[in-house]
Enzyme design. Structure first.
Site, mmCIF file in Angstrom:
data_model
loop_
_atom_site.group_PDB
_atom_site.id
_atom_site.type_symbol
_atom_site.label_atom_id
_atom_site.label_comp_id
_atom_site.label_asym_id
_atom_site.label_seq_id
_atom_site.Cartn_x
_atom_site.Cartn_y
_atom_site.Cartn_z
ATOM 1 N N SER A 313 62.081 -23.561 -55.034
ATOM 2 C CA SER A 313 62.412 -24.644 -55.964
ATOM 3 C C SER A 313 63.374 -24.147 -57.030
ATOM 4 C CB SER A 313 61.135 -25.184 -56.632
ATOM 5 O OG SER A 313 60.546 -24.177 -57.445
ATOM 6 N N LYS A 314 63.788 -25.060 -57.907
ATOM 7 C CA LYS A 314 64.781 -24.741 -58.938
ATOM 8 C C LYS A 314 64.333 -23.603 -59.848
ATOM 9 C CE LYS A 314 66.793 -29.379 -59.090
ATOM 10 N NZ LYS A 314 66.993 -30.589 -59.908
ATOM 11 N N ARG A 315 63.017 -23.459 -60.026
ATOM 12 C CA ARG A 315 62.550 -22.403 -60.931
ATOM 13 C C ARG A 315 62.839 -21.003 -60.373
ATOM 14 N NH1 ARG A 315 57.376 -20.351 -59.560
ATOM 15 N NH2 ARG A 315 56.408 -21.424 -57.799
#
Length: 575
Positions: A313-315
Protein backbone atom coordinates in the site's frame (compact mmCIF):
# COMPACT_ATOMS: atom_id res chain seq x y z
CA UNK A 1 -10.92 -33.84 -18.93
CA UNK A 2 -13.40 -34.67 -16.14
CA UNK A 3 -16.32 -36.85 -17.24
CA UNK A 4 -19.64 -35.78 -15.76
CA UNK A 5 -22.80 -37.88 -15.53
CA UNK A 6 -25.55 -36.64 -17.82
CA UNK A 7 -28.91 -35.55 -16.39
CA UNK A 8 -32.25 -35.55 -18.18
CA UNK A 9 -33.30 -32.26 -16.62
CA UNK A 10 -33.28 -30.53 -13.28
CA UNK A 11 -35.89 -28.32 -11.67
CA UNK A 12 -36.25 -26.24 -8.54
CA UNK A 13 -38.99 -24.18 -6.93
CA UNK A 14 -38.82 -20.61 -8.13
CA UNK A 15 -40.57 -19.18 -5.10
CA UNK A 16 -43.56 -18.02 -7.12
CA UNK A 17 -45.40 -21.29 -6.84
CA UNK A 18 -44.08 -22.54 -10.17
CA UNK A 19 -41.34 -24.96 -11.03
CA UNK A 20 -38.46 -23.59 -13.16
CA UNK A 21 -36.80 -26.25 -15.28
CA UNK A 22 -33.26 -25.94 -16.63
CA UNK A 23 -33.07 -27.72 -19.98
CA UNK A 24 -30.27 -30.27 -20.42
CA UNK A 25 -28.80 -28.07 -23.16
CA UNK A 26 -28.15 -25.43 -20.53
CA UNK A 27 -26.38 -27.91 -18.27
CA UNK A 28 -24.02 -29.54 -20.73
CA UNK A 29 -22.47 -27.69 -23.64
CA UNK A 30 -19.79 -30.02 -25.10
CA UNK A 31 -19.35 -27.71 -28.09
CA UNK A 32 -17.85 -25.00 -25.88
CA UNK A 33 -14.18 -25.95 -26.20
CA UNK A 34 -13.07 -22.43 -25.27
CA UNK A 35 -12.61 -23.22 -21.60
CA UNK A 36 -13.56 -26.91 -21.47
CA UNK A 37 -15.76 -26.02 -18.50
CA UNK A 38 -18.49 -28.55 -17.81
CA UNK A 39 -21.07 -27.65 -15.18
CA UNK A 40 -23.04 -30.37 -13.47
CA UNK A 41 -26.08 -29.50 -11.37
CA UNK A 42 -27.64 -32.15 -9.18
CA UNK A 43 -30.74 -31.72 -7.04
CA UNK A 44 -30.21 -32.23 -3.32
CA UNK A 45 -33.50 -30.93 -1.91
CA UNK A 46 -35.83 -28.03 -2.69
CA UNK A 47 -33.74 -25.20 -4.17
CA UNK A 48 -30.52 -27.10 -3.66
CA UNK A 49 -27.86 -28.18 -6.13
CA UNK A 50 -24.15 -28.46 -6.62
CA UNK A 51 -22.02 -27.07 -9.41
CA UNK A 52 -18.76 -28.65 -10.44
CA UNK A 53 -16.58 -27.02 -13.07
CA UNK A 54 -13.69 -28.89 -14.63
CA UNK A 55 -11.48 -26.41 -16.44
CA UNK A 56 -8.46 -27.25 -18.55
CA UNK A 57 -6.18 -24.92 -20.46
CA UNK A 58 -6.87 -26.46 -23.86
CA UNK A 59 -8.48 -23.97 -26.21
CA UNK A 60 -8.22 -26.10 -29.37
CA UNK A 61 -10.39 -24.43 -32.01
CA UNK A 62 -11.31 -21.27 -30.06
CA UNK A 63 -9.23 -18.13 -29.93
CA UNK A 64 -8.08 -17.04 -26.47
CA UNK A 65 -9.71 -13.79 -25.34
CA UNK A 66 -8.58 -12.24 -22.04
CA UNK A 67 -9.36 -8.90 -20.48
CA UNK A 68 -7.94 -6.39 -18.06
CA UNK A 69 -10.72 -4.39 -16.44
CA UNK A 70 -9.46 -1.54 -14.23
CA UNK A 71 -11.66 0.87 -12.29
CA UNK A 72 -10.72 4.50 -13.08
CA UNK A 73 -10.79 5.58 -9.44
CA UNK A 74 -7.08 6.22 -8.98
CA UNK A 75 -3.69 5.52 -10.44
CA UNK A 76 -2.65 2.19 -11.95
CA UNK A 77 -1.26 0.19 -9.01
CA UNK A 78 1.71 -2.11 -9.66
CA UNK A 79 -0.55 -5.03 -8.72
CA UNK A 80 -3.02 -4.04 -11.42
CA UNK A 81 -0.17 -3.57 -13.87
CA UNK A 82 1.06 -7.11 -13.15
CA UNK A 83 -2.45 -8.50 -13.71
CA UNK A 84 -2.61 -6.64 -17.02
CA UNK A 85 0.83 -7.99 -17.90
CA UNK A 86 -0.10 -11.61 -17.21
CA UNK A 87 -3.23 -11.21 -19.33
CA UNK A 88 -1.19 -9.63 -22.11
CA UNK A 89 1.49 -12.34 -21.99
CA UNK A 90 -1.10 -15.12 -22.00
CA UNK A 91 -2.97 -13.64 -24.95
CA UNK A 92 0.20 -13.03 -26.98
CA UNK A 93 1.68 -16.45 -26.14
CA UNK A 94 -1.54 -18.13 -27.38
CA UNK A 95 -2.06 -15.91 -30.41
CA UNK A 96 -5.19 -14.51 -28.76
CA UNK A 97 -6.73 -11.12 -28.03
CA UNK A 98 -6.03 -8.78 -25.11
CA UNK A 99 -9.09 -6.67 -24.30
CA UNK A 100 -9.20 -3.54 -22.14
CA UNK A 101 -12.51 -2.79 -20.42
CA UNK A 102 -13.10 0.18 -18.12
CA UNK A 103 -15.23 -0.70 -15.09
CA UNK A 104 -16.55 2.77 -14.26
CA UNK A 105 -19.87 1.97 -12.60
CA UNK A 106 -18.69 3.66 -9.39
CA UNK A 107 -19.92 7.02 -10.62
CA UNK A 108 -18.87 8.94 -7.50
CA UNK A 109 -15.22 7.85 -7.60
CA UNK A 110 -14.59 7.24 -11.31
CA UNK A 111 -12.98 10.14 -13.18
CA UNK A 112 -11.98 10.80 -16.77
CA UNK A 113 -8.54 11.90 -15.54
CA UNK A 114 -7.98 8.56 -13.82
CA UNK A 115 -9.06 6.64 -16.91
CA UNK A 116 -6.66 8.65 -19.07
CA UNK A 117 -3.84 8.01 -16.58
CA UNK A 118 -4.51 4.24 -16.64
CA UNK A 119 -4.53 4.18 -20.45
CA UNK A 120 -1.34 6.24 -20.54
CA UNK A 121 0.44 3.95 -18.08
CA UNK A 122 -0.56 0.78 -19.92
CA UNK A 123 0.62 2.27 -23.21
CA UNK A 124 3.87 3.38 -21.59
CA UNK A 125 4.46 -0.17 -20.35
CA UNK A 126 4.03 -1.43 -23.90
CA UNK A 127 0.86 -3.44 -23.15
CA UNK A 128 -1.08 -2.62 -26.31
CA UNK A 129 -4.71 -3.81 -26.23
CA UNK A 130 -6.45 -5.30 -29.26
CA UNK A 131 -9.92 -4.07 -28.31
CA UNK A 132 -11.03 -1.33 -25.97
CA UNK A 133 -11.05 2.47 -25.54
CA UNK A 134 -9.35 4.25 -28.40
CA UNK A 135 -9.14 1.03 -30.42
CA UNK A 136 -12.73 -0.15 -30.71
CA UNK A 137 -13.82 -3.68 -31.55
CA UNK A 138 -16.94 -5.67 -32.34
CA UNK A 139 -17.76 -6.37 -28.67
CA UNK A 140 -18.06 -2.75 -27.51
CA UNK A 141 -18.81 -0.45 -25.91
CA UNK A 142 -15.82 -1.04 -23.63
CA UNK A 143 -16.86 1.18 -20.73
CA UNK A 144 -19.38 -0.26 -18.29
CA UNK A 145 -21.08 3.13 -17.95
CA UNK A 146 -22.09 2.77 -21.62
CA UNK A 147 -23.51 -0.76 -21.22
CA UNK A 148 -26.41 -0.14 -18.81
CA UNK A 149 -29.09 -1.12 -21.34
CA UNK A 150 -27.38 -4.50 -21.71
CA UNK A 151 -27.34 -5.10 -17.94
CA UNK A 152 -31.01 -4.14 -17.66
CA UNK A 153 -31.89 -6.51 -20.50
CA UNK A 154 -30.26 -9.50 -18.78
CA UNK A 155 -31.57 -8.55 -15.34
CA UNK A 156 -35.11 -8.49 -16.73
CA UNK A 157 -34.50 -11.86 -18.35
CA UNK A 158 -33.60 -13.32 -14.95
CA UNK A 159 -36.62 -11.62 -13.38
CA UNK A 160 -38.95 -13.14 -15.96
CA UNK A 161 -37.46 -16.62 -15.45
CA UNK A 162 -37.85 -16.40 -11.69
CA UNK A 163 -34.14 -16.66 -10.96
CA UNK A 164 -34.21 -13.06 -9.74
CA UNK A 165 -36.93 -11.49 -7.59
CA UNK A 166 -37.77 -8.00 -6.37
CA UNK A 167 -36.80 -7.18 -2.78
CA UNK A 168 -38.44 -4.21 -1.04
CA UNK A 169 -36.50 -4.39 2.24
CA UNK A 170 -35.39 -1.06 3.68
CA UNK A 171 -31.84 -0.41 4.83
CA UNK A 172 -33.06 -0.60 8.42
CA UNK A 173 -34.53 -4.06 7.85
CA UNK A 174 -31.32 -5.29 6.24
CA UNK A 175 -29.25 -3.99 9.16
CA UNK A 176 -31.58 -5.75 11.58
CA UNK A 177 -31.09 -9.03 9.68
CA UNK A 178 -27.32 -8.63 10.03
CA UNK A 179 -27.61 -8.02 13.77
CA UNK A 180 -29.82 -11.07 14.29
CA UNK A 181 -27.39 -13.24 12.30
CA UNK A 182 -24.48 -11.85 14.32
CA UNK A 183 -26.24 -12.68 17.61
CA UNK A 184 -26.86 -16.23 16.40
CA UNK A 185 -23.26 -16.45 15.15
CA UNK A 186 -24.48 -17.13 11.62
CA UNK A 187 -23.19 -15.73 8.30
CA UNK A 188 -24.72 -12.27 7.60
CA UNK A 189 -26.85 -13.48 4.69
CA UNK A 190 -30.19 -12.16 3.50
CA UNK A 191 -33.11 -13.86 5.26
CA UNK A 192 -35.10 -14.37 2.06
CA UNK A 193 -38.06 -12.25 3.21
CA UNK A 194 -39.22 -11.41 -0.34
CA UNK A 195 -38.11 -14.68 -1.95
CA UNK A 196 -41.55 -16.27 -1.48
CA UNK A 197 -43.74 -13.18 -1.94
CA UNK A 198 -46.85 -13.53 -4.08
CA UNK A 199 -47.39 -11.56 -7.27
CA UNK A 200 -50.09 -9.58 -5.44
CA UNK A 201 -47.67 -8.54 -2.65
CA UNK A 202 -45.09 -7.46 -5.20
CA UNK A 203 -47.60 -5.46 -7.24
CA UNK A 204 -48.85 -3.69 -4.09
CA UNK A 205 -45.32 -2.44 -3.31
CA UNK A 206 -44.74 -1.40 -6.92
CA UNK A 207 -48.00 0.56 -6.88
CA UNK A 208 -46.82 2.40 -3.75
CA UNK A 209 -43.55 3.30 -5.48
CA UNK A 210 -41.48 1.43 -2.90
CA UNK A 211 -37.84 1.22 -4.03
CA UNK A 212 -36.69 -2.32 -4.77
CA UNK A 213 -33.57 -4.23 -5.62
CA UNK A 214 -33.25 -7.33 -7.77
CA UNK A 215 -31.99 -10.30 -5.77
CA UNK A 216 -30.59 -13.49 -7.24
CA UNK A 217 -32.27 -16.65 -5.95
CA UNK A 218 -29.43 -18.76 -4.49
CA UNK A 219 -29.99 -22.46 -3.72
CA UNK A 220 -30.01 -23.05 0.03
CA UNK A 221 -27.76 -26.07 -0.18
CA UNK A 222 -25.04 -27.30 -2.48
CA UNK A 223 -21.57 -26.27 -3.53
CA UNK A 224 -19.47 -24.82 -6.30
CA UNK A 225 -16.14 -26.31 -7.29
CA UNK A 226 -13.76 -24.94 -9.90
CA UNK A 227 -10.32 -25.99 -11.10
CA UNK A 228 -8.41 -22.71 -10.99
CA UNK A 229 -5.51 -22.65 -13.46
CA UNK A 230 -3.17 -21.29 -10.77
CA UNK A 231 -4.66 -22.36 -7.44
CA UNK A 232 -6.00 -25.80 -8.34
CA UNK A 233 -9.32 -26.99 -6.99
CA UNK A 234 -11.33 -24.37 -5.07
CA UNK A 235 -14.79 -24.95 -3.63
CA UNK A 236 -17.50 -23.03 -1.77
CA UNK A 237 -20.69 -24.02 0.03
CA UNK A 238 -23.77 -22.12 -1.16
CA UNK A 239 -25.31 -21.88 2.31
CA UNK A 240 -22.83 -19.11 3.23
CA UNK A 241 -24.03 -16.83 0.44
CA UNK A 242 -27.68 -15.87 0.70
CA UNK A 243 -29.72 -14.23 -2.06
CA UNK A 244 -27.57 -11.40 -3.37
CA UNK A 245 -28.40 -8.14 -5.15
CA UNK A 246 -27.79 -7.87 -8.89
CA UNK A 247 -29.53 -4.52 -9.46
CA UNK A 248 -29.69 -1.69 -6.93
CA UNK A 249 -32.86 0.24 -6.20
CA UNK A 250 -31.54 3.16 -8.29
CA UNK A 251 -31.38 0.90 -11.34
CA UNK A 252 -27.60 0.52 -11.25
CA UNK A 253 -26.22 -3.02 -11.62
CA UNK A 254 -23.79 -4.37 -9.02
CA UNK A 255 -20.21 -5.34 -9.79
CA UNK A 256 -20.57 -9.13 -9.99
CA UNK A 257 -23.52 -8.91 -12.35
CA UNK A 258 -21.80 -6.41 -14.67
CA UNK A 259 -18.62 -8.46 -14.80
CA UNK A 260 -20.42 -11.68 -15.65
CA UNK A 261 -22.54 -10.11 -18.39
CA UNK A 262 -19.51 -8.29 -19.80
CA UNK A 263 -17.19 -11.31 -19.81
CA UNK A 264 -19.87 -13.49 -21.37
CA UNK A 265 -21.01 -11.03 -24.06
CA UNK A 266 -17.39 -10.15 -24.88
CA UNK A 267 -16.63 -13.86 -25.35
CA UNK A 268 -13.88 -13.85 -22.71
CA UNK A 269 -12.35 -17.32 -22.53
CA UNK A 270 -9.94 -16.87 -19.59
CA UNK A 271 -10.36 -14.61 -16.57
CA UNK A 272 -6.92 -13.89 -15.11
CA UNK A 273 -7.29 -11.61 -12.10
CA UNK A 274 -6.11 -10.95 -8.54
CA UNK A 275 -6.85 -13.50 -5.83
CA UNK A 276 -8.95 -10.96 -3.95
CA UNK A 277 -11.59 -11.59 -6.65
CA UNK A 278 -11.69 -15.32 -5.88
CA UNK A 279 -14.78 -15.03 -3.59
CA UNK A 280 -16.64 -13.27 -6.43
CA UNK A 281 -16.39 -16.44 -8.51
CA UNK A 282 -19.25 -18.06 -6.58
CA UNK A 283 -21.78 -15.34 -7.41
CA UNK A 284 -20.53 -15.03 -10.96
CA UNK A 285 -20.76 -18.79 -11.60
CA UNK A 286 -24.39 -18.78 -10.50
CA UNK A 287 -25.15 -15.89 -12.85
CA UNK A 288 -23.32 -17.60 -15.74
CA UNK A 289 -25.45 -20.70 -15.28
CA UNK A 290 -28.72 -18.81 -14.83
CA UNK A 291 -28.18 -16.90 -18.08
CA UNK A 292 -26.98 -19.96 -19.98
CA UNK A 293 -23.50 -18.55 -20.54
CA UNK A 294 -20.42 -20.77 -20.76
CA UNK A 295 -18.01 -20.38 -17.85
CA UNK A 296 -14.55 -19.10 -18.74
CA UNK A 297 -11.40 -20.59 -17.27
CA UNK A 298 -10.35 -18.81 -14.07
CA UNK A 299 -6.83 -18.04 -12.89
CA UNK A 300 -6.41 -16.06 -9.67
CA UNK A 301 -3.02 -14.41 -9.24
CA UNK A 302 -1.53 -13.93 -5.77
CA UNK A 303 -1.27 -10.50 -4.18
CA UNK A 304 1.90 -8.42 -4.24
CA UNK A 305 3.11 -8.06 -0.66
CA UNK A 306 5.21 -5.48 1.13
CA UNK A 307 8.46 -6.57 2.85
CA UNK A 308 6.49 -7.03 6.10
CA UNK A 309 4.20 -9.44 4.16
CA UNK A 310 1.21 -7.12 4.44
CA UNK A 311 -0.66 -6.03 1.33
CA UNK A 312 1.42 -3.49 -0.59
CA UNK A 313 0.00 0.00 0.00
CA UNK A 314 0.93 3.69 -0.14
CA UNK A 315 2.43 3.55 3.34
CA UNK A 316 5.21 1.38 1.89
CA UNK A 317 6.25 4.07 -0.61
CA UNK A 318 5.63 4.33 -4.34
CA UNK A 319 3.02 1.82 -5.51
CA UNK A 320 1.72 3.22 -8.81
CA UNK A 321 3.17 2.89 -12.29
CA UNK A 322 2.94 6.66 -12.76
CA UNK A 323 5.12 7.27 -9.70
CA UNK A 324 7.85 4.99 -11.00
CA UNK A 325 7.68 6.65 -14.42
CA UNK A 326 8.18 10.06 -12.77
CA UNK A 327 11.08 8.65 -10.73
CA UNK A 328 12.89 7.81 -13.96
CA UNK A 329 12.31 4.05 -14.20
CA UNK A 330 12.21 2.37 -17.60
CA UNK A 331 8.97 0.67 -18.65
CA UNK A 332 10.83 -2.45 -19.79
CA UNK A 333 12.43 -2.77 -16.33
CA UNK A 334 9.09 -2.46 -14.54
CA UNK A 335 7.47 -5.02 -16.84
CA UNK A 336 10.41 -7.41 -16.37
CA UNK A 337 10.34 -7.05 -12.59
CA UNK A 338 6.55 -7.39 -12.26
CA UNK A 339 6.61 -10.59 -14.32
CA UNK A 340 9.11 -12.11 -11.89
CA UNK A 341 6.73 -11.43 -8.99
CA UNK A 342 5.07 -14.81 -9.25
CA UNK A 343 6.39 -16.20 -12.54
CA UNK A 344 9.61 -17.72 -13.85
CA UNK A 345 10.56 -19.56 -17.01
CA UNK A 346 11.89 -22.51 -15.01
CA UNK A 347 15.51 -21.35 -15.11
CA UNK A 348 17.51 -18.89 -13.02
CA UNK A 349 17.22 -16.25 -15.73
CA UNK A 350 15.91 -12.87 -14.56
CA UNK A 351 16.54 -10.47 -17.43
CA UNK A 352 13.79 -10.59 -20.07
CA UNK A 353 12.48 -8.32 -22.77
CA UNK A 354 8.73 -8.23 -23.30
CA UNK A 355 9.14 -10.27 -26.48
CA UNK A 356 11.15 -12.93 -24.63
CA UNK A 357 8.50 -13.15 -21.92
CA UNK A 358 5.77 -13.66 -24.53
CA UNK A 359 7.80 -16.52 -25.96
CA UNK A 360 8.40 -18.20 -22.59
CA UNK A 361 5.21 -17.42 -20.65
CA UNK A 362 2.88 -20.14 -19.42
CA UNK A 363 0.13 -19.83 -16.82
CA UNK A 364 1.28 -23.12 -15.24
CA UNK A 365 4.47 -21.41 -14.08
CA UNK A 366 2.64 -18.66 -12.19
CA UNK A 367 3.12 -19.22 -8.46
CA UNK A 368 0.08 -19.15 -6.18
CA UNK A 369 1.98 -17.79 -3.15
CA UNK A 370 2.32 -14.06 -2.48
CA UNK A 371 5.34 -12.23 -3.93
CA UNK A 372 7.37 -9.64 -2.01
CA UNK A 373 7.86 -6.30 -3.74
CA UNK A 374 11.53 -5.39 -3.31
CA UNK A 375 12.24 -1.81 -4.40
CA UNK A 376 16.00 -2.45 -4.14
CA UNK A 377 15.75 -5.29 -6.65
CA UNK A 378 13.56 -3.19 -8.93
CA UNK A 379 16.27 -0.50 -8.92
CA UNK A 380 18.88 -3.14 -9.74
CA UNK A 381 16.69 -4.50 -12.53
CA UNK A 382 16.31 -0.99 -13.92
CA UNK A 383 20.09 -0.63 -13.94
CA UNK A 384 20.38 -3.79 -16.04
CA UNK A 385 17.91 -2.46 -18.58
CA UNK A 386 19.63 0.93 -18.64
CA UNK A 387 22.95 -0.70 -19.44
CA UNK A 388 21.28 -2.76 -22.16
CA UNK A 389 20.18 0.39 -24.01
CA UNK A 390 22.27 1.59 -26.96
CA UNK A 391 24.82 4.12 -25.66
CA UNK A 392 23.47 6.87 -27.91
CA UNK A 393 19.93 6.38 -26.58
CA UNK A 394 21.05 6.37 -22.96
CA UNK A 395 23.27 9.42 -23.48
CA UNK A 396 20.37 11.29 -25.07
CA UNK A 397 18.09 10.41 -22.14
CA UNK A 398 20.65 11.49 -19.54
CA UNK A 399 21.32 14.77 -21.36
CA UNK A 400 17.62 15.54 -21.57
CA UNK A 401 17.24 14.65 -17.90
CA UNK A 402 19.97 17.09 -16.85
CA UNK A 403 18.42 19.84 -18.89
CA UNK A 404 14.83 19.18 -17.73
CA UNK A 405 16.04 19.02 -14.12
CA UNK A 406 17.48 22.52 -14.53
CA UNK A 407 21.12 21.54 -13.94
CA UNK A 408 22.44 22.24 -17.44
CA UNK A 409 21.14 24.60 -20.09
CA UNK A 410 22.03 22.15 -22.89
CA UNK A 411 21.23 18.46 -23.40
CA UNK A 412 24.06 17.48 -25.73
CA UNK A 413 27.65 18.25 -26.54
CA UNK A 414 31.11 17.23 -25.36
CA UNK A 415 30.54 18.24 -21.73
CA UNK A 416 27.38 16.10 -21.52
CA UNK A 417 29.19 13.17 -23.15
CA UNK A 418 32.21 13.39 -20.83
CA UNK A 419 30.05 13.81 -17.71
CA UNK A 420 27.95 10.82 -18.78
CA UNK A 421 31.03 8.63 -19.25
CA UNK A 422 32.36 9.66 -15.85
CA UNK A 423 29.12 9.06 -13.95
CA UNK A 424 27.26 6.29 -15.81
CA UNK A 425 28.51 3.53 -13.51
CA UNK A 426 26.49 4.97 -10.62
CA UNK A 427 23.23 5.31 -12.55
CA UNK A 428 20.56 2.65 -11.94
CA UNK A 429 17.64 5.02 -12.53
CA UNK A 430 17.76 7.98 -14.93
CA UNK A 431 17.12 10.47 -12.11
CA UNK A 432 20.23 9.19 -10.29
CA UNK A 433 22.15 11.24 -12.85
CA UNK A 434 20.81 14.46 -11.30
CA UNK A 435 22.33 13.84 -7.88
CA UNK A 436 25.59 12.55 -9.33
CA UNK A 437 26.14 15.66 -11.46
CA UNK A 438 24.93 18.00 -8.70
CA UNK A 439 27.37 16.34 -6.29
CA UNK A 440 30.17 16.69 -8.82
CA UNK A 441 29.48 20.41 -9.17
CA UNK A 442 29.10 21.05 -5.43
CA UNK A 443 31.92 22.13 -3.13
CA UNK A 444 31.22 21.15 0.52
CA UNK A 445 34.77 21.94 1.58
CA UNK A 446 34.08 23.23 5.10
CA UNK A 447 31.64 20.43 5.91
CA UNK A 448 34.18 17.83 4.78
CA UNK A 449 37.02 19.26 6.86
CA UNK A 450 34.69 19.41 9.85
CA UNK A 451 34.24 15.63 9.71
CA UNK A 452 36.42 13.18 11.62
CA UNK A 453 37.86 11.71 8.40
CA UNK A 454 38.51 15.20 7.07
CA UNK A 455 40.45 16.02 10.25
CA UNK A 456 42.93 13.25 9.42
CA UNK A 457 43.60 14.87 6.03
CA UNK A 458 43.95 18.27 7.70
CA UNK A 459 46.53 16.93 10.15
CA UNK A 460 48.49 15.27 7.32
CA UNK A 461 49.91 18.55 6.09
CA UNK A 462 46.90 19.83 4.14
CA UNK A 463 47.88 23.52 4.60
CA UNK A 464 51.27 22.81 2.99
CA UNK A 465 49.65 21.13 -0.02
CA UNK A 466 47.19 24.02 -0.27
CA UNK A 467 50.02 26.56 -0.31
CA UNK A 468 51.78 24.80 -3.20
CA UNK A 469 48.50 24.33 -5.06
CA UNK A 470 47.69 28.04 -4.81
CA UNK A 471 51.17 28.89 -6.09
CA UNK A 472 50.52 26.68 -9.15
CA UNK A 473 47.18 28.41 -9.62
CA UNK A 474 48.57 31.95 -9.32
CA UNK A 475 51.33 31.17 -11.82
CA UNK A 476 48.78 29.90 -14.33
CA UNK A 477 50.46 26.51 -14.35
CA UNK A 478 47.43 24.59 -13.06
CA UNK A 479 44.82 26.19 -15.32
CA UNK A 480 47.03 25.84 -18.37
CA UNK A 481 47.42 22.13 -17.62
CA UNK A 482 43.64 21.72 -17.26
CA UNK A 483 43.08 23.37 -20.62
CA UNK A 484 44.84 20.33 -22.13
CA UNK A 485 42.28 18.01 -20.50
CA UNK A 486 43.08 14.85 -18.59
CA UNK A 487 46.56 14.35 -20.18
CA UNK A 488 47.55 17.86 -19.07
CA UNK A 489 46.28 17.14 -15.56
CA UNK A 490 48.17 13.85 -15.33
CA UNK A 491 51.41 15.49 -16.42
CA UNK A 492 50.96 18.37 -13.97
CA UNK A 493 49.96 16.24 -10.95
CA UNK A 494 52.98 13.95 -11.43
CA UNK A 495 55.34 16.94 -11.31
CA UNK A 496 53.41 18.45 -8.42
CA UNK A 497 53.76 15.25 -6.38
CA UNK A 498 57.51 15.13 -7.00
CA UNK A 499 57.94 18.71 -5.80
CA UNK A 500 56.16 17.85 -2.53
CA UNK A 501 57.71 14.38 -2.24
CA UNK A 502 54.19 12.92 -2.04
CA UNK A 503 52.50 10.18 -4.01
CA UNK A 504 49.52 7.87 -3.83
CA UNK A 505 46.94 8.58 -1.13
CA UNK A 506 49.09 11.23 0.61
CA UNK A 507 49.04 13.24 -2.63
CA UNK A 508 45.62 12.57 -4.07
CA UNK A 509 43.49 12.75 -0.93
CA UNK A 510 44.51 16.33 -0.04
CA UNK A 511 44.19 17.42 -3.70
CA UNK A 512 40.70 15.87 -3.90
CA UNK A 513 39.60 17.70 -0.74
CA UNK A 514 41.06 21.03 -1.87
CA UNK A 515 39.71 20.92 -5.42
CA UNK A 516 36.42 18.98 -5.12
CA UNK A 517 35.61 19.61 -1.45
CA UNK A 518 34.99 15.90 -0.94
CA UNK A 519 36.77 12.83 0.38
CA UNK A 520 35.43 10.43 -2.23
CA UNK A 521 34.12 10.50 -5.78
CA UNK A 522 34.70 9.40 -9.38
CA UNK A 523 38.09 9.66 -11.13
CA UNK A 524 39.67 12.81 -9.72
CA UNK A 525 41.46 13.97 -12.86
CA UNK A 526 38.35 13.72 -15.03
CA UNK A 527 36.26 15.33 -12.29
CA UNK A 528 38.52 18.36 -11.99
CA UNK A 529 38.78 18.79 -15.76
CA UNK A 530 34.95 18.76 -15.98
CA UNK A 531 34.61 21.22 -13.08
CA UNK A 532 37.07 23.55 -14.82
CA UNK A 533 35.15 23.28 -18.13
CA UNK A 534 31.81 23.86 -16.39
CA UNK A 535 33.16 27.08 -14.94
CA UNK A 536 34.47 28.43 -18.23
CA UNK A 537 31.68 27.32 -20.58
CA UNK A 538 28.62 28.73 -18.79
CA UNK A 539 26.87 25.40 -19.32
CA UNK A 540 25.62 25.15 -15.72
CA UNK A 541 22.36 26.95 -14.91
CA UNK A 542 22.46 29.77 -12.33
CA UNK A 543 20.13 28.02 -9.88
CA UNK A 544 22.58 25.16 -9.30
CA UNK A 545 24.86 25.50 -6.27
CA UNK A 546 27.95 25.33 -8.43
CA UNK A 547 31.28 26.76 -7.31
CA UNK A 548 33.66 27.21 -10.31
CA UNK A 549 37.23 25.97 -9.89
CA UNK A 550 38.79 29.44 -9.80
CA UNK A 551 36.33 30.51 -7.10
CA UNK A 552 37.24 27.43 -5.08
CA UNK A 553 40.93 28.25 -5.27
CA UNK A 554 40.34 31.89 -4.37
CA UNK A 555 38.36 30.79 -1.32
CA UNK A 556 41.29 28.63 -0.18
CA UNK A 557 43.35 31.80 0.18
CA UNK A 558 40.96 32.93 2.91
CA UNK A 559 41.10 29.74 5.00
CA UNK A 560 42.42 30.14 8.56
CA UNK A 561 44.05 26.73 8.86
CA UNK A 562 44.99 27.22 12.49
CA UNK A 563 41.42 28.06 13.48
CA UNK A 564 40.14 25.15 11.40
CA UNK A 565 42.34 22.78 13.38
CA UNK A 566 40.66 23.83 16.63
CA UNK A 567 37.14 23.01 15.46
CA UNK A 568 35.67 19.85 17.03
CA UNK A 569 35.26 17.30 14.19
CA UNK A 570 31.82 15.94 13.31
CA UNK A 571 31.30 12.22 13.68
CA UNK A 572 30.06 11.63 10.14
CA UNK A 573 32.15 12.38 7.10
CA UNK A 574 30.65 14.50 4.33
CA UNK A 575 30.06 12.58 1.08
Amino acid sequence: MMKMATLAGIGFNSGYGTRFTIPPSRLFRPSLQTSNTFISISLVRNRAFSISASISDDINDKQVRVRFAPSPTGNLHVGGARTALFNYLYARSKGGKFILRIEDTDLERSTKESEEAVLRDLSWLGLAWDEGPGVGGEYGPYRQSERNDLYKQYADKLLQSGQVYRCFCSNEELEQMKEIAKEKQLPPVYSGKWATATDEEVQDELAKGTPCTYRFRVPKEGSLKINDLIRGEVSWNLDTLGDFVVMRSNGQPVYNFCVTVDDATMAITHVIRAEEHLPNTLRQALIYEALGFPMPSFAHVSLILAPDRSKLSKRHGATSVGQYREMGYLPQAIVNYLALLGWSDGTNAEFFTLEQMVEKFSIERVNKSGAIFDSVKLRWMNGLHLKALPTEELLKSIGEQWRSAGILNVSEGSFVEDAFRLLEGGIDVITDADKLLSDLLSYPFHATLSSSEGREILEDGLPVVAESLLAAYDSGELLNALEEGKPGWQKWVKAFGKSLKRKGKSLFMPLRVLLTGKLHGPDMGESIVLIHRAGTSGIVTPQVEFVPLEQRLESLKQVDWEAFGKVEPATVASH
